[in-house]
Write an enzyme that holds these catalytic residues in place. Structure first.
Site: not given
Ligand code: BES
Ligand code: ZN
Length: 653
Positions: A318, A342-343, A346, A365, A422, A430
């Site tokens: 995002e 989703h993005e 954010h 999330e 991470d 989520y």
């Molecule tokens: N912000 C996240 C990606 C992220 C989280 C990167 C933690 C590094 C550390 C992003 O918004 C996200 O949640 N992406 C998901 C997709 C979403 C539809 C659930 C993904 O990349 O799978």
């Molecule tokens: Zn996210």
């Protein structure tokens, strides 16, 4: 109901990574402790919920940053950088405008693997003293800079190293066009410090500006106001006038073209991809209008999307004003655009109201998944949203099973001290986050809930918030002394308790019930091509695939593949779900498709479960290692970190 989990779709398995923590707590100034203590949760005076250990003020410290913002805090960041593809190096100057509290003599920054050449204060021509601390795994080195009481701007001259974790340098062969190299950065969670010296904590916000010099054939874009025209001299300038946490700093450089999607939105992608992307994201303006109706204005000016080469390790990121997205959502039929919702969401939850520490990750999330589903409901109706929600519930149940129902990591409020943040990127943040908010919605009714949420975004706009801070606002506003309601919602069980509380809302999807009936009839002997599947959406296909018996013989696999052409599916989610069966049942005719999928993209959400599944048998492990040998150089370090562990890979060998 029968939901054998064919796809373990969790975002990250527990990793045993440990890291030494800097002695931050010991040196915590009393003033900061006081600030932190003020954010402590109100005591539970209803006495109806279980007594649980509430977080102490100390827990709210960001244990993943060396910054001491109470001494000197960075408010603005100005970057003057050059991108050198040959040397795989970004170098130049970061000028940090700071606010200093009385008596402070040092500025504390995060850095990891940066070569710091010199540091200057304001207009001084002589450099100031700085010290780089011990290099701690993941956290990097504390960069301590001696400042004067009057110092306003600190200039750091520096360069990145080729292996900087936030940066992926792609050879031309790894791009769609094959002609030009590509570069992108990924800051979340604590990687920005590998390309910019900064106070890399989500509790610190900066505005930023940048001048970036790139090879003249290429275009640079950032999470900021972008110029849409190509610069013949390769110099691009950017401005981000809204204060953002450093994990949202982002840069990409490549052969990019732009297509407008509407008055406020557009898409950047490589020339051969941009048309497909423009079609796929054709609903973006509608999505923006939908969230604005629900939760107030979009406060970031434009909303553009950058489609990255396939090695991008996430589905989406995002980055403000410029979402970074994987090309694996370009299905051709707009069926995977919930990721864009989703993005985009954010822009309210995460970028506007930001988790103060990574322990509060669910605030980013969980809220975003909630908004994402509300957007999808606005666009496609409640039945469509219910399918997404049920798939999410399946993921959540599988995640809890994997982590263990009593695991500390199933609490919404995480404890990531001493670990890679991470590791908090699981379906707990989520999906448990989503279901918690959905439960609140159902407890008070949508109208009251939506006005609470809208006020929440207004009240906390451009600020960072802790879990305790959120709970405080929830009690003061939505629950407002209503003891019955407070008892019903069981806040503490959700936030500080394990597993899934029993007041989780029930979700019904008539469409999925029909899919289950088709699975039953096929399992009962009906031919695959006789199933009533003509009108199925991607989500029904996913439910079908997830609901199939875990054990399928070669004839059954063959029959399914012939009838539905799963192995040749252009839909990455469908193909991924199918490949689980392929591995589990050793269905060799689809091995080429499996190999092509694993070598063709680097999205960790797909890679991880497939490699995990392969690694379960000796033969599978051998195949996985063979494929990985070829694929690994094209994956991002975020993905290789995870896969190395699964395959017990010795990166040095
Ligand atoms: N912000 C996240 C990606 C992220 C989280 C990167 C933690 C590094 C550390 C992003 O918004 C996200 O949640 N992406 C998901 C997709 C979403 C539809 C659930 C993904 O990349 O799978
Ligand atoms: Zn996210």
């Amino acid at each position: 109901m029968r939901f054998p989990r064919t796809s373990v779709n969790h975002r990250l398995s527990a990793q045993a990574t440990t890291l030494l923590l800097p002695a931050l707590r010991a040196t915590l100034p009393a003033a900061l402790l006081l600030i932190l203590a003020c954010g402590a949760p109100a005591s539970d005076d209803t006495a109806t919920t279980a007594a649980v250990p509430a977080p102490t003020g100390d827990n709210m410290l960001d244990v993943h940053s060396y910054a001491k913002p109470d001494e000197a805090v960075v408010r603005h960041l100005d970057l003057d950088l050059a991108v050198d593809f040959e040397a795989r190096k970004i170098s130049g100057r970061a000028s940090l405008t700071i606010d200093t509290s009385a008596g402070a003599t040092q500025l504390h920054l995060d850095s990891r693997g940066l070569d710091i050449a010199a540091v200057f204060l304001d207009d001084a021509s002589e450099p100031t003293t700085f010290a780089l601390g011990e290099d701690v795994p993941l956290l990097g080195s504390e960069l301590t800079i001696e400042i004067e009481p009057t110092t306003q701007v600190v200039h750091v001259d520096y360069a990145t190293q080729p292996q900087a974790a936030a940066v992926q340098w792609l050879d031309p062969a790894q791009t769609a066009g094959g002609q030009h190299p590509f570069l992108f950065t990924q800051g979340q969670a604590i990687l920005t410090r590998t390309w910019v010296p900064c106070q890399d904590s989500p509790g610190v916000r900066v505005t930023y500006s940048a001048k970036v010099q790139v090879p003249p054939a290429l275009v640079a874009v950032m999470s900021a106001e972008n110029q849409i025209e190509r610069a013949p001299d390769g110099i691009y300038t950017f401005d981000m006038p809204q204060a953002v946490p450093p994990y949202l700093l982002a840069l990409a450089v490549g052969d990019l073209e732009f297509r407008s999607l509407g008055p406020r939105s557009g898409v950047f992608a490589e020339p051969s991809v941009v048309e497909k992307a423009a079609y796929e994201f054709g609903e973006t303006e509608e999505m923006m209008a939908a969230v604005e109706r629900l939760y107030g204005p979009y406060r970031w000016g434009r909303y553009d999307i950058l489609v990255l080469p396939p090695s991008f390790p996430f589905g989406g990121m995002e980055n403000p004003r410029l979402t970074f997205a994987t090309p694996t959502i370009l299905a051709g039929d707009r069926s995977l655009v919930a990721l864009i919702a989703h993005e985009l969401a954010h822009s309210w939850s995460g970028n506007l109201v930001t988790n103060a520490t990574w322990n509060d990750f669910w605030l980013n999330e969980g809220f975003t998944v909630y908004l994402e589903r509300r957007i999808m409901e606005e666009l496609n109706g409640p039945e469509y949203a219910a399918m997404l929600t049920l798939l999410g519930l399946q993921d959540l149940q599988g995640q809890i099973e994997d982590l263990g129902a009593t695991s500390r990591d199933t609490h919404l409020y995480l404890d990531l001290a001493g670990r890679d943040p991470d590791e908090g990127m699981t379906d707990i943040a989520y999906e448990k986050g989503y279901f918690f908010l959905r439960m609140l919605e159902e407890a008070v009714g949508r109208e009251r809930w939506d006005s609470f949420l809208k006020a929440y975004f207004d009240r906390n706009a451009f600020q960072s918030l802790t879990t305790a801070g959120f709970i405080e606002q929830l009690r003061a506003d939505l629950l407002a002394g209503d003891a019955d309601l407070t008892a019903t919602v069981r806040l503490d069980d959700w936030i500080y308790g394990a597993g899934l509380p029993s007041n989780v809302p029930a979700i019904e999807s008539p469409a999925f019930v029909k899919v289950e009936a088709q699975v039953d009839s096929w399992a009962g002997g009906a031919a695959a091509d006789s199933l009533a599947a003509d009108e199925w959406t991607t989500h029904e296909w996913l439910h079908f695939l997830r609901s199939l018996p875990a054990e399928l013989d070669k004839t059954q696999m063959q029959e399914l593949d012939t009838a539905f052409e799963f192995s040749g599916s252009g839909n990455s989610e469908v193909l991924h779900a199918w490949l689980h069966h392929v591995i589990a049942n050793g269905y060799e005719p689809a091995y080429p498709a499996l190999e092509a999928f694993l070598t063709g993209m680097g999205r960790r959400k797909f890679l991880q479960p497939l490699y995990e599944r392969l690694a379960k048998t000796e033969e599978g492990l051998a195949m996985a290692r063979r494929i990985y040998t070829v694929a690994r150089p094209s994956y991002h370090s975020i993905s290789t970190t995870t896969i190395d562990e699964i395959l017990n890979w010795d990166a040095a060998s």
